[in-house]
Design a protein around this motif. Structure first.
Motif, PDB file in Angstrom:
ATOM      1  N   VAL A 122      27.796 -17.966 -14.927  1.00 14.26           N
ATOM      2  CA  VAL A 122      27.814 -17.547 -16.283  1.00 14.26           C
ATOM      3  C   VAL A 122      29.042 -18.452 -16.431  1.00 14.26           C
ATOM      4  O   VAL A 122      28.844 -18.584 -18.034  1.00 14.26           O
ATOM      5  CB  VAL A 122      28.638 -15.953 -15.886  1.00 14.26           C
ATOM      6  N   HIS A 193      29.385  -8.773 -14.171  1.00 16.61           N
ATOM      7  CA  HIS A 193      29.809 -10.541 -14.754  1.00 16.61           C
ATOM      8  C   HIS A 193      29.134 -11.265 -15.787  1.00 16.61           C
ATOM      9  O   HIS A 193      29.378 -12.200 -15.980  1.00 16.61           O
ATOM     10  CB  HIS A 193      29.825 -11.431 -13.173  1.00 16.61           C
ATOM     11  N   GLY A 194      28.600 -10.257 -16.105  1.00 18.59           N
ATOM     12  CA  GLY A 194      27.790 -11.314 -17.324  1.00 18.59           C
ATOM     13  C   GLY A 194      26.227 -10.986 -17.947  1.00 18.59           C
ATOM     14  O   GLY A 194      25.737 -12.283 -18.095  1.00 18.59           O
ATOM     15  N   TRP A 195      25.229 -10.854 -16.763  1.00 20.91           N
ATOM     16  CA  TRP A 195      23.900 -11.376 -16.119  1.00 20.91           C
ATOM     17  C   TRP A 195      23.054  -9.912 -15.925  1.00 20.91           C
ATOM     18  O   TRP A 195      23.511  -9.428 -15.751  1.00 20.91           O
ATOM     19  CB  TRP A 195      23.284 -12.686 -15.403  1.00 20.91           C
ATOM     20  N   GLN A 225      24.394 -12.988 -20.662  1.00 20.91           N
ATOM     21  CA  GLN A 225      24.744 -12.885 -21.901  1.00 20.91           C
ATOM     22  C   GLN A 225      25.862 -13.189 -22.875  1.00 20.91           C
ATOM     23  O   GLN A 225      25.374 -13.131 -24.595  1.00 20.91           O
ATOM     24  CB  GLN A 225      25.543 -11.504 -22.160  1.00 20.91           C
ATOM     25  N   ALA A 226      26.364 -13.844 -22.379  1.00 20.32           N
ATOM     26  CA  ALA A 226      27.543 -14.644 -23.428  1.00 20.32           C
ATOM     27  C   ALA A 226      26.610 -15.840 -24.103  1.00 20.32           C
ATOM     28  O   ALA A 226      26.570 -16.358 -25.637  1.00 20.32           O
ATOM     29  CB  ALA A 226      28.038 -15.000 -22.805  1.00 20.32           C
TER      30      ALA A 226
END
Length: 346
Positions: A122, A193-195, A225-226
């Motif tokens: 990430v 954590h963003g996935w 996501q980011a």
């Protein structure tokens, strides 16, 4: 009414008749005396009976540390297998102790064992560096299969398996059996954590007498996501050898391509088949990470049951043609860095 139900009902009637201090009267008395009962959340476990109040504390999950040993039964394997050559695996009647005590849904969830690789990916600012970690994660899902040659149970249609580890691992996984014949499962994973990861998988298999080939169909999707990077790949072919005679062992073979659909970066992984006469390391995996222009940036190497390393390419040049006439590329790289190493077995 069962005898145990009658006994519990008689006990409850005697409690109310005696005015037992564990009832509502005793609770209000403790509140008045101690003055601390208000700090505990009380909830009713029976909406119709307001006197049944129990304290609701934080849930405590006790996880088992081992499973029972597999029973040892002697079976005539040939009598089962001789009429099954060439048939699809899901249509072969197998003795129950040929299975390991897990369902296919749990085996799919085991792919997340090394989720920390994605948590680390990430934070990568370079898409080719992120691709290296994604490739290592895709290889790590095979690390448990080297000692796991038993067949998992085929789940019932509509059966689900959920793994909720948001508190300690930051992820939640849900897997469901969406087709019975052919067996097919849908899997979705969310990480704080963003996935997020999702896959649909169908197992196609053929029994060839000496070995059993298992071909997973369907794609695996991974999105961050980011950055919006969206990776897609498919699993390699698994082969179980020595079905009739000898000690069972499993091998992973074939080519796996990972594609980043946003940047068009690609990773070509090659699972080399084991050969008794080969000088190569057993279970070897090699790979090259290249950008959308086809320029190679990293070389990957390792084995699918132990570890994976990556080395940054500083220069590439074509080599002289080999005996079979194929042109190969020689890469000059910096020292390799370890990306993934298998945990020791419990």
């Amino acid at each position: 009414m069962r005898e145990s139900d009658q006994h519990s009902e008689d006990t409850m009637e005697s409690v109310h008749a005696r005015g037992d201090p564990r009832g509502s009267h005793g609770l209000s008395q403790r509140k008045a005396e101690g003055g601390t009962a208000g700090s505990v959340e009380w909830t009713s476990d029976n909406v119709l009976d307001s006197t049944s109040l129990v304290p609701q504390g934080p849930p405590k999950v006790k996880r088992r540390v081992r499973i029972p040993d597999k029973p040892n039964y002697s079976l005539n394997l040939w009598s089962i297998m001789k009429n099954c050559i060439g048939r699809e695996l899901s249509k072969i009647p197998m003795p129950v102790n040929f299975n390991e005590p897990l369902s296919m849904l749990q085996r799919l969830t085991e792919d997340l064992e090394y989720h920390h690789l994605l948590d680390k990916a990430v934070h990568c600012t370079s898409s080719v560096e992120q691709m290296c970690l994604v490739a290592a994660f895709s290889v790590s899902s095979y690390s448990t299969t080297v000692h796991r040659i038993a067949k998992p149970f085929n789940p019932m249609l509509g059966e689900t398996f959920e793994l909720d580890r948001l508190d300690d691992m930051g992820l939640r996984s849900l897997c469901e059996q969406v087709s019975h014949h052919p067996p097919s499962a849908a899997h979705y994973v969310f990480s704080k954590h963003g996935w997020s990861l999702w896959q649909e998988i169908t197992i196609s298999s053929k029994f060839r007498g000496k070995y059993l080939s298992i071909m997973p169909l369907g794609a695996i999707h991974l999105e961050f996501q980011a950055s919006g990077n969206h990776y897609v790949w498919r699993k390699s072919t698994s082969t179980v050898h020595n079905i009739i005679v000898g000690k069972l062992w499993i091998d992973q073979t074939g080519d796996v391509e990972i594609v980043n659909h946003k940047t068009k970066d690609r990773c070509q992984l090659k699972f080399l088949p084991y050969s008794y006469f080969s000088k190569e390391v057993a279970r070897k995996v090699t790979g090259v990470v290249s950008d959308s222009q086809g320029k190679a940036h990293y070389v990957l190497s390792g084995s699918w049951d132990e570890q994976m390393e990556c080395a940054k390419i500083v220069q590439s040049s074509p080599s002289s043609p080999s005996l079979d006439g194929k042109q190969k590329t020689v890469y000059q790289t910096l020292p390799a860095k370890l990306m993934w190493k298998k945990y020791p077995l419990p």
